[in-house]
Every structure is written in structure tokens, then in C-alpha cells.
Write a protein that holds these residues in place. Structure first.
Motif, short mmCIF file in Angstrom:
data_model
loop_
_atom_site.label_atom_id
_atom_site.label_comp_id
_atom_site.label_asym_id
_atom_site.label_seq_id
_atom_site.Cartn_x
_atom_site.Cartn_y
_atom_site.Cartn_z
N ASP A 176 0.83 -1.21 0.00
CA ASP A 176 0.00 0.00 0.00
C ASP A 176 0.86 1.26 0.00
O ASP A 176 1.88 1.32 0.66
CB ASP A 176 -0.84 0.05 1.29
CG ASP A 176 -2.21 -0.52 1.04
OD1 ASP A 176 -2.45 -1.00 -0.09
OD2 ASP A 176 -3.01 -0.49 1.98
N LEU A 177 0.42 2.25 -0.75
CA LEU A 177 1.10 3.54 -0.67
C LEU A 177 0.59 4.27 0.57
O LEU A 177 -0.45 3.96 1.11
CB LEU A 177 0.77 4.37 -1.90
CG LEU A 177 1.17 3.80 -3.24
CD1 LEU A 177 0.80 4.78 -4.33
CD2 LEU A 177 2.64 3.50 -3.28
N SER A 178 1.31 5.25 1.05
CA SER A 178 0.85 6.05 2.19
C SER A 178 0.82 7.51 1.82
O SER A 178 1.54 7.96 0.94
CB SER A 178 1.81 5.88 3.36
OG SER A 178 1.95 4.53 3.65
N VAL A 179 0.05 8.22 2.54
CA VAL A 179 -0.02 9.66 2.33
C VAL A 179 0.65 10.36 3.50
O VAL A 179 0.56 9.91 4.62
CB VAL A 179 -1.49 10.10 2.26
CG1 VAL A 179 -1.66 11.53 2.68
CG2 VAL A 179 -2.03 9.91 0.86
N ILE A 180 1.35 11.44 3.22
CA ILE A 180 1.80 12.30 4.31
C ILE A 180 0.91 13.53 4.22
O ILE A 180 1.08 14.34 3.31
CB ILE A 180 3.28 12.68 4.18
CG1 ILE A 180 4.13 11.42 4.02
CG2 ILE A 180 3.73 13.49 5.38
CD1 ILE A 180 5.57 11.69 3.67
N GLU A 181 -0.04 13.60 5.10
CA GLU A 181 -1.02 14.68 5.00
C GLU A 181 -0.43 16.00 5.47
O GLU A 181 0.56 16.05 6.19
CB GLU A 181 -2.26 14.34 5.82
CG GLU A 181 -3.09 13.28 5.12
CD GLU A 181 -4.43 13.09 5.78
OE1 GLU A 181 -4.60 13.51 6.93
OE2 GLU A 181 -5.31 12.51 5.12
N GLY A 182 -1.10 17.06 5.06
CA GLY A 182 -0.66 18.39 5.47
C GLY A 182 0.25 19.00 4.43
O GLY A 182 0.64 18.34 3.46
N LYS A 183 0.56 20.24 4.63
CA LYS A 183 1.40 20.97 3.67
C LYS A 183 2.61 21.53 4.40
O LYS A 183 2.51 21.91 5.56
CB LYS A 183 0.61 22.16 3.13
CG LYS A 183 -0.31 21.85 1.97
CD LYS A 183 -0.79 23.19 1.42
CE LYS A 183 -1.75 23.13 0.27
NZ LYS A 183 -2.07 21.94 -0.37
N PRO A 184 3.73 21.64 3.69
CA PRO A 184 4.87 22.32 4.32
C PRO A 184 4.53 23.80 4.48
O PRO A 184 3.76 24.35 3.69
CB PRO A 184 6.01 22.12 3.32
CG PRO A 184 5.35 21.80 2.04
CD PRO A 184 4.02 21.21 2.33
N PRO A 185 5.07 24.46 5.50
CA PRO A 185 4.73 25.87 5.71
C PRO A 185 5.34 26.78 4.64
O PRO A 185 6.36 26.46 4.06
CB PRO A 185 5.35 26.17 7.08
CG PRO A 185 6.45 25.19 7.22
CD PRO A 185 6.04 23.96 6.48
N ARG A 186 4.67 27.91 4.40
CA ARG A 186 5.25 28.96 3.57
C ARG A 186 5.96 29.89 4.56
O ARG A 186 5.33 30.54 5.39
CB ARG A 186 4.10 29.70 2.88
CG ARG A 186 4.45 30.31 1.58
CD ARG A 186 3.20 30.87 0.96
NE ARG A 186 3.44 32.23 0.46
CZ ARG A 186 4.09 32.48 -0.66
NH1 ARG A 186 4.52 31.51 -1.43
NH2 ARG A 186 4.30 33.71 -1.05
N GLN A 187 7.26 29.89 4.49
CA GLN A 187 8.05 30.48 5.56
C GLN A 187 8.44 31.92 5.27
O GLN A 187 9.31 32.17 4.44
CB GLN A 187 9.29 29.60 5.80
CG GLN A 187 10.19 30.04 6.90
CD GLN A 187 9.44 30.18 8.22
OE1 GLN A 187 8.54 29.42 8.53
NE2 GLN A 187 9.79 31.20 8.99
N ILE A 188 7.80 32.84 5.96
CA ILE A 188 8.20 34.24 5.83
C ILE A 188 9.17 34.54 6.99
O ILE A 188 8.88 34.24 8.14
CB ILE A 188 6.99 35.19 5.90
CG1 ILE A 188 5.97 34.85 4.80
CG2 ILE A 188 7.42 36.65 5.82
CD1 ILE A 188 6.46 35.07 3.38
N GLY A 189 10.32 35.08 6.65
CA GLY A 189 11.36 35.33 7.67
C GLY A 189 12.24 34.10 7.86
O GLY A 189 12.08 33.08 7.18
N GLU A 190 13.17 34.21 8.78
CA GLU A 190 14.12 33.11 9.04
C GLU A 190 13.36 31.86 9.50
O GLU A 190 12.35 31.97 10.20
CB GLU A 190 15.09 33.50 10.16
CG GLU A 190 16.00 34.68 9.84
CD GLU A 190 17.07 34.32 8.83
OE1 GLU A 190 17.62 33.20 8.91
OE2 GLU A 190 17.36 35.16 7.96
#
Ligand SMILES: Nc1ncnc2c1ncn2[C@@H]1O[C@H](COP(=O)(O)OP(=O)(O)OP(=O)(O)O)[C@@H](O)[C@H]1O
Ligand code: SF4
Ligand SMILES: [Mg+2]
Length: 351
Positions: free
Chosen positions: A268-282
Motif C-alpha cells: 500500500d502507498l501512504s499519504v503524508i497529510e498536510g502541507k509544508p509551511p510557507r516560511q516568511i522570515g528566518e
């Protein structure tokens, strides 16, 4: 393959100026590519792969800049070289770049041979006759009849155009070819063929290749070493066999589980849910924290340093505060551990 580093990237941070502020696309990234090495870069859409490669040749969009770090090529720092120096000494003849979506980057109005001669004129001492002879050899390497160098791009299929671009990249015998998703937009059979040609180039020509691809199976099958990126950070870098068999970072562990193993095609394949953040600043925390089954408060307080995976490994690096726990759990087997945010399917944020 030699162990001499051809390309060394140390603590590289790249930011884009946006309306919301400085967006950090790559944060504190370090890795090295050796001579003759086939190096893969994987990570989901938006994690900073193209930005990382573009910064190496100072080819970022005009709102992008390297704000920290060192890029060394054959021992020389190149991050501050002028456009003129990069063009005269580095681009094409030392490092050739195949951009993402490059299939349409050939000039439709010029014969491909003319484009090769122009390239040679700008970046080498070859005269026209020498350039054409050399370009014919490159066509042979990528599996196109050398007589067809004089065709126009529209006379080629998509796969042939892509191979012609690889021939152009090879043409001035660079020590390193950087290829960003060279097979997107091609059908699966053509993708396979292109990857076979790239394998062949590594074997026959000895060029180092840095390849970005969404196809992690290609990396596991063909590359020597790899970097796994997440949210602008390098999660893990090391030999492919190590990361495939003993991933230490939570993201590479989940990623590895998400793709069908060539030895276990029915898994079975798996999902990694969620999104990486859009990083403003350091970036001052671990960008995987909101998706990570191992996360603790510590992971929000500072970015995890990229450290040796194990004290005696000088070729495998991981950025995770809990790398030892992750490794131990992986050694015990993954059946007991099911990430809270995992389910069957395919990689959520990939194409
Ligand atoms: N010119 C730009 N201006 C502002 N933000 C940008 C620019 N180019 C890229 N970005 C942002 O930088 C981050 C990294 O983008 P990048 O294109 O490097 O990702 P990627 O890993 O190559 O993604 P993909 O797999 O989709 O090609 C993303 O958040 C993206 O939106
Ligand atoms: S540092 Fe923390 S959040 Fe990041 S991968 Fe490791 S455990 Fe997960
Ligand atoms: Mg990209």
C-alpha cells in the motif's frame, strides 16, 4: 567515482522578496557532490529543490538572493562571481543546467545545430566545424541519429527534444550536470528511456549529475547518494542504500513508506497529510513539526542541526532532534508505529 568534492554547499539560505516579506525557500542547507557521482534530490512540491539548484549557478529569479552560505566548486567559492565570470568559466563548460520544464527551452526558429554552435561560440574555443563534430557525438550518446542535428525543434518528438537538451548540456563536457525534473511532461516509456540515457552518461562520460525528480524509485534505483528536502530544509543526506534501508529522519521514513518498493510492488502507498509551511522570515524551527509523528515542543524552538546520522558515519547526515529514537523505532519495524496523519493513497502534495 572519486571522493573529492566537486560541489560543496554549506549553510545555504535563499530568500525571495515577496509582498508578505522575505520568503525563505532554502534554509541552512549543506551537502556535497563528488566527482562522477549521481546525486538525487527529492522532496514534495515547493520544498525548495529548484531554488537550491538555481542558486548554484546564480540563476535565481530577480527577487531571489542567497542570504547566507558558501557554494564551492572545485574548491573555489563561486557564490559571488560576476555574471561575466560565471558565463566565461563556469556555466555550460563546468556546470550545465537543464531547467525544469526545459523541453520548450530550445529556440523554435533555429536549427538545433545552430543553437549548439552559438553555445560553443559563447562558452568555448571550439570553431564551427569542431563544434558540429562534437555535437554529433553527443547526439549519438543520447540515442538520436547524428544527422538530425540540423533539424528544427518542431521536427522532434517531446522525448527527442529532451534528449537534444541533454546533448546540449553534455556538449562542452561539463564536470557537473544539474537536471531539474528532466522527464516531466513525457510519457512513462520516454521517461524510462531518458533515465537510461542519464545512467549511461554517468557510466560512459563520468560526468557528475545532480538530479531533481519526483520519481523516488529512480533515485533509489540509480543514484549513488541523495538529499531529502522538506520545507526548505535538508532533512537527510547520504548514500541512497542507507536512506532506502535505514532512513533516520521522520520525513524520509514516511516518504520511503509512501512509495511502492520495487521489491514489494503490491505494498500500500501512504499519504503524508498536510502541507509544508510557507516560511516568511528566518526558519527558526523544524518545518516538519506540524506533520511529524515524533514532534515535541523542542522542534518548535529551533531548527534541528544537520548532524552525522551516527557518530561513526561521515557520509550520512540528518536534521532531526529525535533521529536516534526514529532510527530505533525503524529498526524495530514499522508495523507497531502508524503515524497519526498517515493513510493509504499517494503523496499528498506531490504532482
Ligand atoms: N520567484 C519567486 N518568488 C517568490 N517565491 C518563490 C519564487 N520562486 C519560488 N518561490 C517559492 O519558493 C519555494 C520553493 O520553490 P521551488 O520552486 O524551489 O520549489 P520546488 O521544490 O522546486 O517545487 P516543484 O517540485 O513544484 O518544482 C516555494 O514556496 C515557492 O512558492
Ligand atoms: S526535529 Fe522534531 S519535528 Fe522535526 S523531524 Fe525531528 S522529531 Fe519531527
Ligand atoms: Mg522545482
Amino acid at each position: 567515482m572519486s571522493d573529492d568534492p566537486l560541489l560543496e554547499v554549506e549553510n545555504l539560505t535563499v530568500q525571495y522578496k515577496t509582498k508578505e516579506g522575505m520568503l525563505t525557500a532554502v534554509s541552512d542547507a549543506s551537502f556535497a557532490v563528488s566527482e562522477g557521482e549521481y546525486f538525487g534530490v527529492v522532496g514534495e512540491s515547493g520544498c525548495g529543490k529548484s531554488t537550491l539548484l538555481l542558486s548554484i549557478l546564480n540563476a535565481l529569479d530577480s527577487n531571489g538572493q542567497v542570504t547566507n552560505g558558501v557554494i564551492r566548486y572545485k574548491g573555489e567559492e563561486i557564490q559571488d562571481l560576476s555574471e561575466q565570470e560565471l558565463n566565461q568559466r563556469i556555466r555550460w563548460k563546468e556546470i550545465a543546467y537543464i531547467p525544469q520544464g526545459s523541453m520548450n527551452s530550445l529556440d523554435p526558429l533555429e536549427r538545433i545545430s545552430t543553437q549548439a554552435v552559438q553555445l560553443a561560440g559563447l562558452h568555448s574555443d571550439l570553431n564551427e566545424e569542431e563544434a558540429l563534430t562534437k555535437f554529433e557525438e553527443m547526439f549519438e550518446i543520447v540515442g538520436i541519429d547524428p544527422e538530425r542535428i540540423h533539424d528544427y525543434p518542431h521536427q522532434f518528438s517531446g522525448g527527442m527534444k529532451q534528449r537534444a537538451i541533454i546533448a546540449l548540456a553534455l556538449f562542452l563536457e561539463p564536470s557537473l550536470i544539474i537536471a531539474d525534473e528532466p522527464t516531466t511532461a513525457l510519457d512513462v516509456i520516454m521517461q524510462d528511456q531518458i533515465f537510461k540515457h542519464i545512467d549511461d552518461i554517468v557510466d560512459r562520460v563520468g560526468t557528475s549529475i545532480m538530479l531533481i525528480t519526483h520519481d523516488i524509485a529512480v533515485v533509489f534505483e540509480s543514484c549513488d547518494r541523495m538529499a531529502v528536502m522538506h520545507g526548505g530544509q535538508i532533512a537527510e543526506v547520504g548514500p541512497v542504500t542507507r536512506i532506502d534501508n535505514e532512513p533516520h529522519h521522520p520525513y524520509s521514513t514516511l516518504l520511503q513508506e509512501a512509495f511502492p518498493d520495487i521489491r514489494e510492488p503490491n505494498r500500500d502507498l501512504s499519504v503524508i497529510e498536510g502541507k509544508p509551511p510557507r516560511q516568511i522570515g528566518e526558519t527558526d524551527y523544524c518545518t516538519f513539526v506540524d506533520r511529524c509523528p515524533w514532534a515535541t515542543e523542542e522542534c518548535r524552538e529551533a531548527p534541528p542541526p544537520l548532524e552525522r546520522a551516527e557518530a561513526d558515519r561521515s557520509d550520512h547526515f540528518v536534521s532531526c532532534f529525535r533521529k536516534d529514537d526514529v532510527r530505533e523505532e525503524n529498526e524495530q519495524g514499522t508495523d507497531d508505529r502508524k503515524a497519526p496523519n498517515q493513510k493509504s493513497g499517494s503523496l499528498a502534495n506531490d504532482e
